[in-house]
Enzyme design. Structure first.
Site, PDB file in Angstrom:
ATOM      1  N   ASP A  33       0.316  -1.720  -0.142  1.00 34.29           N
ATOM      2  CA  ASP A  33      -0.262   0.145   0.063  1.00 34.29           C
ATOM      3  C   ASP A  33       0.885   1.239  -0.131  1.00 34.29           C
ATOM      4  OD1 ASP A  33      -2.277   1.996   0.896  1.00 34.29           O
ATOM      5  OD2 ASP A  33      -3.625   0.397   0.935  1.00 34.29           O
ATOM      6  N   ALA A  80      -6.067   1.142  -5.974  1.00 36.55           N
ATOM      7  CA  ALA A  80      -6.912   2.099  -6.468  1.00 36.55           C
ATOM      8  C   ALA A  80      -7.296   3.631  -6.493  1.00 36.55           C
ATOM      9  CB  ALA A  80      -8.260   1.217  -7.489  1.00 36.55           C
ATOM     10  N   THR A 121     -15.502  -1.929 -10.606  1.00 36.15           N
ATOM     11  CA  THR A 121     -16.625  -1.079 -10.085  1.00 36.15           C
ATOM     12  C   THR A 121     -17.862  -1.496 -11.466  1.00 36.15           C
ATOM     13  OG1 THR A 121     -17.300   0.656  -9.348  1.00 36.15           O
ATOM     14  CG2 THR A 121     -15.297   0.707 -11.167  1.00 36.15           C
ATOM     15  N   ASP A 122     -19.227  -1.508 -10.449  1.00 36.53           N
ATOM     16  CA  ASP A 122     -20.161  -1.277 -11.396  1.00 36.53           C
ATOM     17  C   ASP A 122     -20.556  -0.048 -12.278  1.00 36.53           C
ATOM     18  OD1 ASP A 122     -21.001   0.145  -9.303  1.00 36.53           O
ATOM     19  OD2 ASP A 122     -23.120  -0.450  -8.823  1.00 36.53           O
ATOM     20  N   GLU A 123     -19.111   1.025 -11.594  1.00 37.86           N
ATOM     21  CA  GLU A 123     -19.384   2.077 -12.556  1.00 37.86           C
ATOM     22  C   GLU A 123     -18.485   2.685 -13.721  1.00 37.86           C
ATOM     23  OE1 GLU A 123     -18.331   5.846  -9.904  1.00 37.86           O
ATOM     24  OE2 GLU A 123     -18.428   4.826  -8.252  1.00 37.86           O
ATOM     25  N   TYR A 148     -12.434   8.758 -12.970  1.00 38.47           N
ATOM     26  CA  TYR A 148     -12.162   7.973 -12.091  1.00 38.47           C
ATOM     27  C   TYR A 148     -13.087   6.627 -12.982  1.00 38.47           C
ATOM     28  CZ  TYR A 148     -13.786   3.813  -8.873  1.00 38.47           C
ATOM     29  OH  TYR A 148     -14.392   2.566  -8.690  1.00 38.47           O
ATOM     30  N   ALA A 150     -13.328   6.098 -15.983  1.00 33.41           N
ATOM     31  CA  ALA A 150     -13.080   5.656 -17.303  1.00 33.41           C
ATOM     32  C   ALA A 150     -11.818   4.984 -16.929  1.00 33.41           C
ATOM     33  CB  ALA A 150     -12.544   6.853 -17.804  1.00 33.41           C
ATOM     34  N   LYS A 152     -10.629   3.165 -13.941  1.00 31.04           N
ATOM     35  CA  LYS A 152     -11.291   2.000 -13.689  1.00 31.04           C
ATOM     36  C   LYS A 152     -12.174   0.455 -15.215  1.00 31.04           C
ATOM     37  CE  LYS A 152     -11.238  -0.208 -11.221  1.00 31.04           C
ATOM     38  NZ  LYS A 152     -10.226  -1.010 -10.102  1.00 31.04           N
ATOM     39  N   ASN A 177     -21.597  -0.669  -5.108  1.00 23.27           N
ATOM     40  CA  ASN A 177     -21.071  -0.127  -3.636  1.00 23.27           C
ATOM     41  C   ASN A 177     -21.067  -0.772  -2.343  1.00 23.27           C
ATOM     42  OD1 ASN A 177     -22.602   2.305  -6.109  1.00 23.27           O
ATOM     43  ND2 ASN A 177     -21.925   3.502  -4.093  1.00 23.27           N
ATOM     44  N   LYS A 187     -16.326   9.612   2.024  1.00 26.30           N
ATOM     45  CA  LYS A 187     -17.401   8.612   1.264  1.00 26.30           C
ATOM     46  C   LYS A 187     -18.796   8.457   1.976  1.00 26.30           C
ATOM     47  CE  LYS A 187     -14.743   6.523  -1.189  1.00 26.30           C
ATOM     48  NZ  LYS A 187     -14.773   6.468  -3.146  1.00 26.30           N
ATOM     49  N   PHE A 188     -19.996   8.233   1.398  1.00 28.85           N
ATOM     50  CA  PHE A 188     -21.292   9.119   1.425  1.00 28.85           C
ATOM     51  C   PHE A 188     -21.616   8.360   2.752  1.00 28.85           C
ATOM     52  CE2 PHE A 188     -25.988   7.999   0.409  1.00 28.85           C
ATOM     53  CZ  PHE A 188     -26.673   9.413   1.026  1.00 28.85           C
ATOM     54  N   GLN A 192     -22.179  10.592   6.291  1.00 24.57           N
ATOM     55  CA  GLN A 192     -23.242  10.870   7.426  1.00 24.57           C
ATOM     56  C   GLN A 192     -23.717  10.718   8.618  1.00 24.57           C
ATOM     57  OE1 GLN A 192     -24.375  13.198   4.736  1.00 24.57           O
ATOM     58  NE2 GLN A 192     -23.506  12.027   3.522  1.00 24.57           N
ATOM     59  N   ASP A 270     -25.870  19.686  -6.854  1.00 22.18           N
ATOM     60  CA  ASP A 270     -24.814  18.046  -7.268  1.00 22.18           C
ATOM     61  C   ASP A 270     -23.165  17.307  -7.723  1.00 22.18           C
ATOM     62  OD1 ASP A 270     -25.165  15.587  -7.563  1.00 22.18           O
ATOM     63  OD2 ASP A 270     -27.493  15.514  -8.794  1.00 22.18           O
TER      64      ASP A 270
END
Length: 332
Positions: A33, A80, A121-123, A148, A150, A152, A177, A187-188, A192, A270
């Protein structure tokens, strides 16, 4: 006994994978790492020294990578650059790490004939409409939206090419996710949760209608270990737990779990190019390898995650002020 090289093993998913391997196998693990801001040495505390080795270094360092790969039986590549907002601000580290770093690893495993599993990732598939009955599957065309995703997507294509052209013993997985312990507070979900702990109103991008297919990190890592052991060489497996939730609902669930009014959050600007919906069809993984998630109920997994952040303030507190300062500067 096998010896695994885990790249990015001090990050969120990678560190949880190392703990999973230690708990569910007799394998030895070497973590490589770079220890950027996303790496956290505290995430690797308590691991047995007889089976665990840590190496600080860069996956783009060809000499180091070659030396480490020559001494292991398999490589699991988590390392990554992975934050969309950061890729919009400065794409260059994403291109360097995600593309050239993957190339360096592929050349090393090709040279030493070492088994390789690539985490993606699914992205890479872009996004779906909210009312689209389809989900992403292994043959969905790539349509990345950000630097990001692209980068991956490009790394995935390198792995497929090295498997076909050079016979590298590789498998790939594209996961939805993740959430759970040891996730960076930028991260989201952890942002929160930690905001509520600190008495700060959570922040929601736009109207919060964007849908993510959430999976607990422990379920993701159980799937990765299964693919490494039993997956078909050259194949891609999608990992998802049927956990679709829109961002507005997730924030409201967090607030409710933490004893706050469900509407006690603020809307912020956004993200540019914000993908609308991700959804995973994990049929191949379930049918061919028999995988099933432990956390089938998102609410239960989220409640466990809230409790982890409450109980481990010493882990996330050092990161928090800098993260909130950065978002404040962006109006988010």
């Amino acid at each position: 006994m096998s010896r695994l090289l885990v790249t990015g093993g001090a990050g969120f998913i990678g560190s949880n994978f190392v703990h999973h391997v230690m708990e569910h196998s007799d394998d030895e693990v070497v973590v490589l790492d770079k220890m950027t801001y996303a790496g956290n040495a505290a995430s690797l505390e308590g691991l047995p020294e007889s089976r665990f080795t840590f190496v600080r270094g860069d996956i783009c360092d060809r000499e180091l990578v070659d030396r480490l790969v020559s001494g292991v039986d398999a490589v699991v590549h988590f390392a990554a650059e992975s934050h969309n907002d950061n890729s919009l601000a400065n794409p260059e580290p994403f291109i360097t790490t995600n593309l050239y770093g993957t190339f360096a690893l592929l050349e090393a495993v090709r040279k030493h004939d070492v088994r390789y599993h690539h985490i993606s990732t699914d992205e890479v598939y872009g996004d779906l409409e909210l009312d689209d009955p389809e989900k992403f599957h292994e043959t969905t065309p790539y349509k990345p939206s950000s630097p990001y995703s692209a980068s991956k997507a490009g790394s995935d294509l390198l792995v497929r090419a090295w498997a076909r052209s050079f016979g590298v013993r590789a498998t790939l997985s594209n996961c939805s996710n993740n959430y759970g312990p040891r996730q960076h507070v930028e991260k989201f979900i952890p942002r929160q949760i930690t905001n509520v702990i600190d008495g700060i109103r959570p922040k929601l991008y736009g109207q919060g209608l964007n849908v993510r297919d959430w999976i607990h990190v422990d379920d993701h890592n159980a799937a990765v270990l299964l693919i490494l052991e039993r997956g078909e060489i050259g194949q891609t497996y999608l990992i998802g737990a049927n956990g679709e939730q829109d961002n507005k609902t997730v924030i409201e669930k967090i607030l409710t779990l933490m004893g706050q009014p469900a509407d006690a959050y603020d809307h912020v600007n956004d993200r540019p190019g914000h993908d609308m919906r991700y959804a995973i069809d994990a049929s191949r993984l379930r049918e061919e390898l028999g995988w099933e998630p432990t956390y089938k109920d998102f609410d239960a997994g989220l409640a466990a995650t809230v409790e982890w952040y409450r109980a481990n303030e010493g882990w996330w507190r050092p990161q928090k002020a800098a993260v909130e300062a950065k978002y404040a500067a962006q109006g988010q």
